[in-house]
Design an enzyme around this catalytic site. Structure first.
Site, PDB file in Angstrom:
ATOM      1  N   GLN A  98      -0.753   2.426  -5.963  1.00 22.19           N
ATOM      2  CA  GLN A  98      -2.183   2.728  -5.883  1.00 22.19           C
ATOM      3  C   GLN A  98      -2.953   2.281  -7.118  1.00 22.19           C
ATOM      4  OE1 GLN A  98      -2.529   6.907  -4.990  1.00 22.19           O
ATOM      5  NE2 GLN A  98      -2.453   6.574  -2.778  1.00 22.19           N
ATOM      6  N   TYR A 137      -3.864   0.294   7.512  1.00 21.63           N
ATOM      7  CA  TYR A 137      -4.687  -0.759   8.088  1.00 21.63           C
ATOM      8  C   TYR A 137      -5.036  -0.434   9.542  1.00 21.63           C
ATOM      9  CZ  TYR A 137      -3.280  -3.719   4.152  1.00 21.63           C
ATOM     10  OH  TYR A 137      -3.064  -4.229   2.900  1.00 21.63           O
ATOM     11  N   SER A 167      -8.823  -1.724  -2.823  1.00 16.89           N
ATOM     12  CA  SER A 167      -9.518  -0.438  -2.846  1.00 16.89           C
ATOM     13  C   SER A 167     -10.562  -0.393  -3.955  1.00 16.89           C
ATOM     14  CB  SER A 167      -8.512   0.706  -3.031  1.00 16.89           C
ATOM     15  OG  SER A 167      -7.683   0.828  -1.894  1.00 16.89           O
ATOM     16  N   ASP A 195      -4.096  -1.405  -6.777  1.00 10.79           N
ATOM     17  CA  ASP A 195      -4.733  -1.784  -5.514  1.00 10.79           C
ATOM     18  C   ASP A 195      -6.145  -2.332  -5.725  1.00 10.79           C
ATOM     19  OD1 ASP A 195      -5.591  -2.077  -2.946  1.00 10.79           O
ATOM     20  OD2 ASP A 195      -5.273   0.011  -2.346  1.00 10.79           O
ATOM     21  N   ARG A 245       0.852  -1.199   0.000  1.00  8.31           N
ATOM     22  CA  ARG A 245       0.000   0.000   0.000  1.00  8.31           C
ATOM     23  C   ARG A 245       0.885   1.246   0.000  1.00  8.31           C
ATOM     24  NH1 ARG A 245      -5.809  -0.834   2.680  1.00  8.31           N
ATOM     25  NH2 ARG A 245      -6.531  -1.066   0.558  1.00  8.31           N
TER      26      ARG A 245
END
Length: 375
Positions: A125, A226, A131, A128, A120
């Site tokens: 990104q 997290y 997400s 990901d 992360r």
């Protein structure tokens, strides 16, 4: 390199790569072979893949010829055993939870990558999938809640009187939680949100929701986004606050999860008993135990006139856009594995490649997975 796109098994309706992504891979000099009917449930015909430059084959042929296999869901043990040591597996198989799969990859000498282990970081990104899929889940969860609730979400001023807006409580303000807040607010509900990470308060407030704050949380700034395990004293204060707010909520959307662990219990039975008849709980953490004590994965439970929906596969219920998002994440990651001539290049000097790799050459590469499997 020959990339093989496998058909999802069971109820999964998504497909890992849409034809538009396959076309980009072909332009990158990758030979793409699609299992017959791989995209059917996501409304993608074999002909569309052919037009994108791929070939179509049955599974047996595909398993023999491909260098790298791409799929969304976890493989079966039998499928892993059918692979050769030279072949590479890429999907989302939750290695922190499915340790038997990790051990099978190890035993069979297979190089494996799990998209839910993407580091992360800012650079990662665009890869990901957690997400991306959480965005879909948060959206669909609120829509189902609005459909199931025997009340309106927005306030109405009518000749028959004023209808108060529904109160929605979001547990967990990660991507799914923030998306749920946004959609619930757009539908006119009053929204409250709880999260142990105090850093998300500003985001919650910016979306028009009230942040339920409990003092005394352990600092989570080094946890990479997290949630972290909290003290027993904090958990007690947290539970009292959640119970009080749950009693006033018409809808609760549960999204709190800790990777590799059972989902935290946030809504005990006594909290459900305090809720109004007709209230709805949507538990996105159902597959890892659920945030509600009464949750059953993939089932709807009615307890004391409160409906508890255990649903972890919302992305599968929105297969076109969910597949598009997942596929773009996969493509961005594959670009790190594809050399200029289209061959497979496993560059473990790249932190994203190394972090996403679960097994290679009979070893576990991901440190978090290694600590869980070897503990």
């Amino acid at each position: 390199m020959i990339l093989g796109l496998l058909k999802e098994q069971g109820a999964e309706q998504r497909v890992a790569l849409l034809p538009e992504i396959v076309s980009k891979l072909v332009q990158a000099k990758v030979e793409v072979c699609i299992e017959t009917g791989a995209g059917t449930k996501a409304f993608q015909k074999d002909e569309a893949y052919r037009n994108a430059g791929a070939t179509i084959a049955e599974r047996d042929e595909l398993l023999k010829k491909a260098d790298l296999f791409v799929q969304i869901s976890e493989p079966s043990i039998e499928l892993i055993q059918s692979l050769s040591e030279k072949q590479v597996w890429l999907s989302q198989f939750n290695p922190l939870w499915n340790t038997d799969l990790v051990k099978s990859f190890l035993t069979n000498g297979i190089t494996s990558f799990s998209m839910d282990s993407i580091p992360r970081t800012t650079r990662a990104q665009a890869m990901d999938v957690l997400s991306s899929m959480a965005t879909v889940a948060g959206y669909k969860a609120v829509l189902q809640a609005a459909n199931e609730l025997p009340n309106f979400f927005p306030m109405f001023m009518t000749a028959a009187g004023t209808i108060r807006p529904a109160t929605v409580l979001i547990l967990g303000a990660g991507v799914a939680g923030l998306q749920s807040i946004a959609i619930a607010r757009k539908l006119g509900a009053q929204v409250e949100a709880f999260d142990v990470r105090s850093a998300v308060k500003e985001e919650v407030n910016s979306l028009g929701a009230k942040f339920v704050e409990v003092e005394g949380a352990i600092d989570d700034s080094a946890a990479g986004g997290y949630a972290v395990e909290q003290t027993e004293e904090f958990k007690k204060k947290q539970q009292e606050a959640i119970n009080d707010h749950a009693a006033k909520a018409d809808v609760i959307i549960c999204t709190a999860q800790i990777p590799g662990r059972k989902a935290p219990l946030l809504i005990p039975t006594e909290a459900v008993e305090r809720m109004r008849p007709g209230s709805v709980i949507i538990d996105l953490a159902a597959s890892s135990g659920g945030n509600c004590e009464l949750t059953k994965n993939s089932e709807t439970v009615i307890y004391d006139e409160v409906k508890i929906i255990g649903q972890s596969d919302y992305p599968s219920l929105m297969p076109i856009d969910a597949s598009k998002m997942f596929g773009k994440n996969v493509f961005n990651f594959l670009q790190l594995l594809i050399a200029e001539d289209g061959s497979l290049n496993l560059n473990f000097e790249d932190d994203i490649v190394k972090g996403t790799c679960i097994t290679h050459s009979g070893e576990i590469y991901n440190e978090r997975v290694k600590s869980v499997v070897e503990s």
